[in-house]
Design an enzyme around this catalytic site. Structure first.
Site, PDB file in Angstrom:
ATOM      1  N   ASP A  72      52.681  43.668  51.419  1.00 24.24           N
ATOM      2  CA  ASP A  72      52.081  42.608  52.685  1.00 24.24           C
ATOM      3  C   ASP A  72      52.798  42.442  53.133  1.00 24.24           C
ATOM      4  O   ASP A  72      54.226  42.981  53.407  1.00 24.24           O
ATOM      5  CB  ASP A  72      51.700  41.539  52.072  1.00 24.24           C
ATOM      6  CG  ASP A  72      52.567  41.091  50.220  1.00 24.24           C
ATOM      7  OD1 ASP A  72      54.044  41.175  50.701  1.00 24.24           O
ATOM      8  OD2 ASP A  72      52.415  40.357  49.925  1.00 24.24           O
ATOM      9  N   ASN A 141      50.258  30.052  41.514  1.00 18.06           N
ATOM     10  CA  ASN A 141      49.367  29.937  41.614  1.00 18.06           C
ATOM     11  C   ASN A 141      48.533  31.227  41.118  1.00 18.06           C
ATOM     12  O   ASN A 141      47.019  31.387  41.011  1.00 18.06           O
ATOM     13  CB  ASN A 141      48.968  29.669  42.608  1.00 18.06           C
ATOM     14  CG  ASN A 141      48.797  30.975  44.430  1.00 18.06           C
ATOM     15  OD1 ASN A 141      49.366  32.019  43.855  1.00 18.06           O
ATOM     16  ND2 ASN A 141      49.057  30.803  45.786  1.00 18.06           N
ATOM     17  N   HIS A 143      49.126  34.617  42.342  1.00 19.96           N
ATOM     18  CA  HIS A 143      48.645  35.826  43.201  1.00 19.96           C
ATOM     19  C   HIS A 143      49.025  36.743  42.911  1.00 19.96           C
ATOM     20  O   HIS A 143      50.667  37.366  42.423  1.00 19.96           O
ATOM     21  CB  HIS A 143      48.732  35.336  44.830  1.00 19.96           C
ATOM     22  CG  HIS A 143      50.305  35.127  45.151  1.00 19.96           C
ATOM     23  ND1 HIS A 143      50.927  33.972  46.306  1.00 19.96           N
ATOM     24  CD2 HIS A 143      51.339  35.453  44.789  1.00 19.96           C
ATOM     25  CE1 HIS A 143      51.922  34.115  46.008  1.00 19.96           C
ATOM     26  NE2 HIS A 143      52.552  35.009  45.580  1.00 19.96           N
ATOM     27  N   GLU A 148      45.690  35.438  47.160  1.00 23.77           N
ATOM     28  CA  GLU A 148      45.593  34.307  46.635  1.00 23.77           C
ATOM     29  C   GLU A 148      44.070  33.963  46.117  1.00 23.77           C
ATOM     30  O   GLU A 148      43.298  34.304  45.973  1.00 23.77           O
ATOM     31  CB  GLU A 148      45.702  33.183  48.047  1.00 23.77           C
ATOM     32  CG  GLU A 148      46.980  33.258  48.866  1.00 23.77           C
ATOM     33  CD  GLU A 148      47.984  32.865  48.503  1.00 23.77           C
ATOM     34  OE1 GLU A 148      48.747  32.312  46.619  1.00 23.77           O
ATOM     35  OE2 GLU A 148      49.106  32.312  48.995  1.00 23.77           O
TER      36      GLU A 148
END
Ligand code: F6R
Length: 257
Positions: A72, A141, A143, A148
């Protein structure tokens, strides 16, 4: 696709976790004539890259025949600016090893047409023959990459809006500017096409995410749970990150230093 239990290695501390992950990376580099690596950034990866650089310095490994694809990059962040993943990779790995620069791929977050850049990135991964070993961290979280919560398991490389929690977690890398709101990330389906996946998780702040990945429902609320649809995943975590696992894992191997 049927569900499986990833192999999990639980080691005492973050340093030992990085040692184990380095062993896997080096095995992938030695085990393939033209290895293709999927690379991640972030604080968890820094000690791992330090070990790879040290191994390279002792002639224990070479990246000469390798190709790499990072997961990313932020959208709208120049590759030469400090918070970019381009800068991270140069600082921690690329400037210190013999990976040919033309074969080190990172999504271009400055592309005028991000959708076209995403399609180009997918095509480049295919043209390279797919990824032999995909390295992953995990967000608090759940990811993976910047997929996400809410990301479809069928998602491909694309632009995504970052969660506020993710932006807060990365604020230190942008001391003089707001953390970008958007990123370009390999999709979950893209990640699941790798032949071998090694996920590294360290620290108590990852314990909920590791528990949801390993024991929670298969759900887009926890993107990392998708890894249970892959047959060749190895999770390496320290005791703190494993702290909220409740079941004895089928593939678990507790390791001492
Ligand atoms: C980075 C990436 C992210 C990180 C994750 C954990 O390329 O893909 O999924 O791996 O946000 O980051 P750290 O290690 O900084 O906690």
């Amino acid at each position: 696709m049927s569900e499986t239990t990833p192999q999990i290695d639980i080691v005492p501390d973050a340093a030992t976790a990085a040692d184990y992950a380095a062993i896997q990376l080096i095995a992938a580099l030695h085990g393939n004539e033209r290895p293709t690596l999927g690379l991640a950034t972030g604080a968890t990866m820094t000690p791992l890259y330090a070990r790879l650089v040290a191994a390279y310095g002792k002639r224990g490994v070479s990246f000469r025949d390798a190709t790499s694809f990072n997961l990313d990059e932020y959208v709208g962040v120049r590759p030469d600016s400090r918070g970019s993943f381009h800068a991270y990779m140069r600082a921690h790995l690329f400037d210190h090893v013999d990976l040919p620069p033309g074969r080190a791929h990172i999504p271009n977050g400055m592309a005028a047409d991000i959708a076209a850049e995403a399609a180009r990135y997918e095509a480049n991964i295919k043209a390279a023959g797919g990824i032999d070993l995909q390295l992953l961290g995990i967000g608090a979280n759940g990811h993976i990459g910047f997929n996400e919560p809410g990301s479809a398991f069928s998602s491909r490389t694309r632009e995504i809006r970052l969660d506020d929690a993710t932006r807060r977690a990365n604020a230190a890398h942008f001391p003089h500017a707001a953390v970008p709101e958007r990123a370009i990330t390999m999709g979950i389906a893209t990640i699941l096409e790798a032949r071998w996946i090694v996920l590294l998780a360290t620290g108590a702040e990852k314990a909920d995410a590791v528990a949801c990945m390993m024991e929670g429902p298969l759900t887009t609320d926890c993107p990392a749970s998708a890894l249970r649809l892959h047959r060749n995943v190895q999770v390496i975590c320290d005791a703190a990150a494993a702290g909220k696992l409740t079941r004895a894992m089928a593939g678990e191997r507790k390791r001492a230093r």
